[in-house]
Write a protein that holds these residues in place. Structure first.
Motif, short mmCIF file in Angstrom:
data_model
loop_
_atom_site.label_atom_id
_atom_site.label_comp_id
_atom_site.label_asym_id
_atom_site.label_seq_id
_atom_site.Cartn_x
_atom_site.Cartn_y
_atom_site.Cartn_z
N GLY A 60 10.79 6.24 1.04
CA GLY A 60 10.19 7.21 1.95
C GLY A 60 9.75 6.67 3.29
N ARG A 61 10.09 5.43 3.58
CA ARG A 61 9.77 4.88 4.89
C ARG A 61 10.85 5.32 5.89
N ARG A 62 10.54 5.22 7.17
CA ARG A 62 11.50 5.63 8.20
C ARG A 62 12.16 4.37 8.77
N LEU A 63 13.44 4.23 8.49
CA LEU A 63 14.18 3.06 8.95
C LEU A 63 14.49 3.20 10.43
N GLY A 80 6.01 3.27 8.49
CA GLY A 80 5.33 3.82 7.33
C GLY A 80 4.04 3.06 7.09
N ARG A 81 3.44 3.28 5.96
CA ARG A 81 2.21 2.57 5.64
C ARG A 81 2.47 1.06 5.61
N PRO A 82 1.58 0.27 6.23
CA PRO A 82 1.79 -1.18 6.23
C PRO A 82 1.49 -1.85 4.90
N THR A 83 0.94 -1.09 3.97
CA THR A 83 0.66 -1.61 2.63
C THR A 83 1.17 -0.58 1.61
N GLY A 84 1.00 -0.89 0.34
CA GLY A 84 1.39 0.05 -0.70
C GLY A 84 2.72 -0.30 -1.33
#
Length: 232
Positions: A60-63, A80-84
Motif C-alpha cells: 500500500g505504499r506509493r512507489l 508512506g508511513r516511515p515505520t510500520g
C-alpha cells in the motif's frame, strides 16, 4: 501472438542432465570472478530494486522511482508511513528478491514451462521499466528485457531451454553473493544505511540477525531451486 499461445501455456521437453549441469557451471563462471561479477551483478540489482518496488506497491505504499547505478547499487523511493509493517517488508524485500525469483523460475522449469518463464520475466522487466528514473537504469533494463524478448520470439525450444536454465541458475547462485558482500562491508566500515541497518532501526532487531535472514533465504532457495532444476 495467437499462434504462439499454445507454446506459451504448454510445456516443453526438459533438457538433458548434462545441459542442466553445464548451465550451472556457466552461471557460476559469471558469479565468482570479480571482474565479470561487476558487470553481471547489474542483473541482481534489477531484481533487488524490483523486490523493493513490488513489495512497496503490495503493502500500500506509493512507489515513486527506481534508480540503477553503474556501480551496481540502486535506490527505490516510496511514499508512506516511515515505520510500520509496510516499511519493514519493503526494506526486507531487496536481498531475498533474486533468490526467490530464481526459486520461482526453478519451479516453472521443473514443470517444463520454459517459454512461460521467459515471457513472465519479460513482462516483469517491462513493468519495472515504467518506474526507472535514470538513464543508466533505463538502458540496463531495456537491454535485459530486449535479450529476453529476442530469445523468446526468435529462437527455438532448445536455445530457449539453455537460456532459461542459465538465467535461473544465475539468479540462484548470484542471489547468494550480495549478502556476503554486505557482511564484509559492514565488517570493514561498521553500521551504515544498508537494508540490514535500516531494518535494525525499524524493528530494533540487530542488523546481524537480518543478515542471517538474508543468508538463510538465499541458501534455502539455492538448495530447493537446485533440486528442482536437477530433477531431484
Amino acid at each position: 501472438m495467437t499462434d504462439r499461445l499454445p507454446s506459451l501455456l504448454g510445456t516443453q521437453p526438459a533438457p538433458e542432465q548434462w545441459i542442466v549441469i553445464a548451465t550451472a557451471v556457466a552461471a557460476l563462471a559469471v558469479v565468482l570472478p570479480r571482474p565479470i561479477w561487476r558487470l553481471s551483478r547489474n542483473a541482481i540489482t534489477i531484481a533487488h530494486e524490483g523486490g523493493h518496488g513490488l513489495t512497496a506497491l503490495v503493502t500500500g505504499r506509493r512507489l515513486q522511482s527506481i534508480r540503477l547505478h553503474s556501480d551496481t547499487s540502486g535506490l527505490t523511493v516510496s511514499r508512506g508511513r516511515p515505520t510500520g509493517l509496510g516499511m519493514i517488508l519493503t526494506a526486507a524485500a531487496g536481498y531475498p528478491a533474486a533468490p526467490l525469483l530464481g526459486l520461482g523460475g526453478a519451479a516453472l522449469l521443473g514443470a517444463h514451462h520454459v517459454t512461460l518463464l521467459l515471457w513472465v520475466a519479460t513482462a516483469l522487466l517491462l513493468a519495472l521499466l515504467v518506474m526507472v528514473r535514470n538513464a543508466y537504469g533505463i538502458l540496463t533494463v531495456l537491454l535485459t528485457g530486449g535479450l529476453f524478448l529476442l530469445v523468446s520470439w526468435l529462437t527455438g525450444p532448445d536455445v530457449q531451454s539453455v537460456f532459461a536454465y542459465a538465467v535461473v541458475w544465475f539468479l540462484l547462485l548470484g542471489g547468494v553473493r550480495p549478502a556476503f558482500e554486505l557482511q564484509s562491508q559492514r565488517r570493514r566500515e561498521g553500521g551504515g544505511d544498508s537494508d540490514a541497518d535500516q531494518l535494525g532501526r525499524l524493528t530494533h532487531v540487530p542488523p546481524t540477525l537480518w543478515l542471517l535472514f538474508f543468508h538463510a533465504v538465499s541458501l534455502c532457495c539455492l538448495i530447493g531451486g537446485g533440486r528442482w532444476l536437477l530433477g531431484w
